[in-house]
Design an enzyme around this catalytic site. Structure first.
Site, short mmCIF file in Angstrom:
data_model
loop_
_atom_site.label_atom_id
_atom_site.label_comp_id
_atom_site.label_asym_id
_atom_site.label_seq_id
_atom_site.Cartn_x
_atom_site.Cartn_y
_atom_site.Cartn_z
N ASP A 82 27.91 -12.93 -47.71
CA ASP A 82 27.07 -13.74 -48.58
C ASP A 82 27.93 -14.71 -49.40
OD1 ASP A 82 24.75 -14.57 -49.70
OD2 ASP A 82 24.35 -12.75 -50.85
N TYR A 162 33.66 -1.69 -46.57
CA TYR A 162 33.58 -2.64 -47.68
C TYR A 162 34.29 -2.04 -48.90
CZ TYR A 162 30.11 -5.42 -45.22
OH TYR A 162 29.47 -6.23 -44.31
#
Length: 418
Positions: A82, A162
């Protein structure tokens, strides 16, 4: 005179012959890419901006004549990140021009003349070296490897990692880890993500194998840095940032660890409470794992990458250190606690306990004076309500609709079944 030179340049440009791709075969390869996404509008190409990682990559591929076009390049990406999100190990698979006539991943071009091309046909093109010469400084190719024709950076990935880096501030890391353990295993994460029913995502079960926070240094008074690691095969849109937001609330004592159990119980709580997700800047796609992949790091351009990131580290760390010195200076300021001009000032650090406000900026939005617990807040639409809403608008059929081309999505979402 200037006009004559300009005319000569234009004439030279007109006479420049197009690159003859028929003289080269292609090779299916995987590239490992790192980038700092802070100033980019996400990874994927978008219609309304050119400031994306993917746009910069394809500009480089075309400029170096490694591909003829995106459409013919057999391109796959592991995931989309994003706006503002970075990556340590984004992976793409793509067919690039090759010097070789045979080998792993080499594809013979139909009606090609690679075997008739003069020059060395045994030494491969230095992909990372030539791409890094033309890529923006925030983007670097770290490694490459030849792969079999059926390899896909997206569908062949077996695990994604992540990391979210944050200052400790006033958080209780032990309590946050107690809450993080509740995320392990397979759950319905609809209350810990941004539902994307409009693009056909109606199943929110995901499996998390690791969720743990560790401290990275010995900083004091809230300046110690910590790192949340989350590992799974596939993730939902904004899932990591929603998880971080709730964990920070737990770490600050505003919520109990059991709120994770409540949010994962979609029978009891079918509607997501309204809350702001954590900032995108500390989030990084840290690792994409595959079976039987042996990454090639060439010594020469690996050294250049190390030097390059050291320069970027110096620039950012000098700024951070200057800010910390300013804060130290403020702690040693002599502060008057009354309007009496004769009162002697007292050092700020002796007036009150240390202010540990470091994590507040990671949760955007206005902070109410009185905290309102998550389960007492206004609720979003339920999944069933959203499905019904989009079904009425004919955006969702029985099997799920396809994503809109160019939609801005988090890397978490483009993984496995989503």
């Amino acid at each position: 005179m200037a006009r004559e030179k300009e005319g000569e340049k234009k004439e030279k440009k007109r006479k420049e012959r197009p690159f003859d791709f028929t003289k080269y075969n292609t090779r299916h390869v995987a590239l490992k890419i790192a980038y700092l996404g802070w100033d980019y509008h996400g990874y994927a190409v978008q219609e309304d901006t050119e400031k994306t990682i993917e746009t910069a990559l394809f500009d480089a591929f075309l400029k170096t004549r490694l591909i003829e076009s995106r459409e013919t390049s057999n391109y796959h990406r592991c995931g989309r990140t994003d706006k503002g999100v970075s990556a340590m190990s984004q992976v793409i698979s793509i067919d690039l021009r090759t010097n070789l006539l045979e080998g792993v991943g080499v594809k013979q071009r139909e009606a090609g003349t690679a075997d008739q091309r003069p020059g060395d046909k045994t030494k491969e093109i230095e992909y990372a070296y030539i791409l890094n010469k033309v890529l923006p400084p925030e983007i670097r190719v770290l490694a490459w490897t030849p792969v079999l024709p059926d390899f896909s950076a997206r569908f062949s990935c077996i695990q994604r990692t992540y990391k979210y880096i944050f200052p400790r501030g006033d958080t209780d890391i032990e309590v946050m880890n107690q809450a993080a353990k509740k995320l392990l295993g397979e759950h319905d994460f609809r209350n810990l993500c941004k539902m994307d029913v409009g693009n056909g995502v109606i199943k929110y079960w995901r499996n998390i194998s690791t969720a743990q926070i560790v401290c990275l240094d010995s900083g004091q008074d809230g300046y110690q840095f910590c790192e949340l690691t989350v590992v799974g095969k596939a993730f939902l849109w904004h899932q990591i940032r929603c998880i971080v937001a709730v964990l920070l609330l737990i770490g600050q004592g505003k919520e109990k660890p059991t709120v994770i159990d409540d949010l994962l119980d979609v029978t009891k709580n079918p509607r997501k409470p309204q809350y702001a997700m954590a900032s995108e800047l500390p989030l990084i796609l840290y690792e994409c794992e595959y079976e039987d992949i042996d990454w090639i790091y060439d010594q020469v351009w690996h050294e250049e990458n190390v030097k390059h990131f050291q320069r970027l580290w110096t620039e950012q760390t000098v700024r951070a250190t200057m800010l910390k010195r300013m804060l130290d200076h403020l702690d040693n300021a002599a502060v008057r606690r009354s309007s009496d001009s004769n009162e002697a000032g007292v050092l700020w650090k002796d007036v009150r306990p240390p202010i540990m406000h470091q994590v507040e900026c990671l949760i955007p939005g206005n902070k109410p004076r009185v905290y309102r617990p998550l389960l007492e807040r206004d609720m979003c639409e339920s999944l069933d309500d959203r499905i019904e809403h989009f079904a009425k608008r004919r955006k969702l059929d029985g099997s799920g609709s396809k994503r809109k081309h160019g939609k801005h999505l988090d890397s978490n979402q483009e993984a496995a079944s989503t």
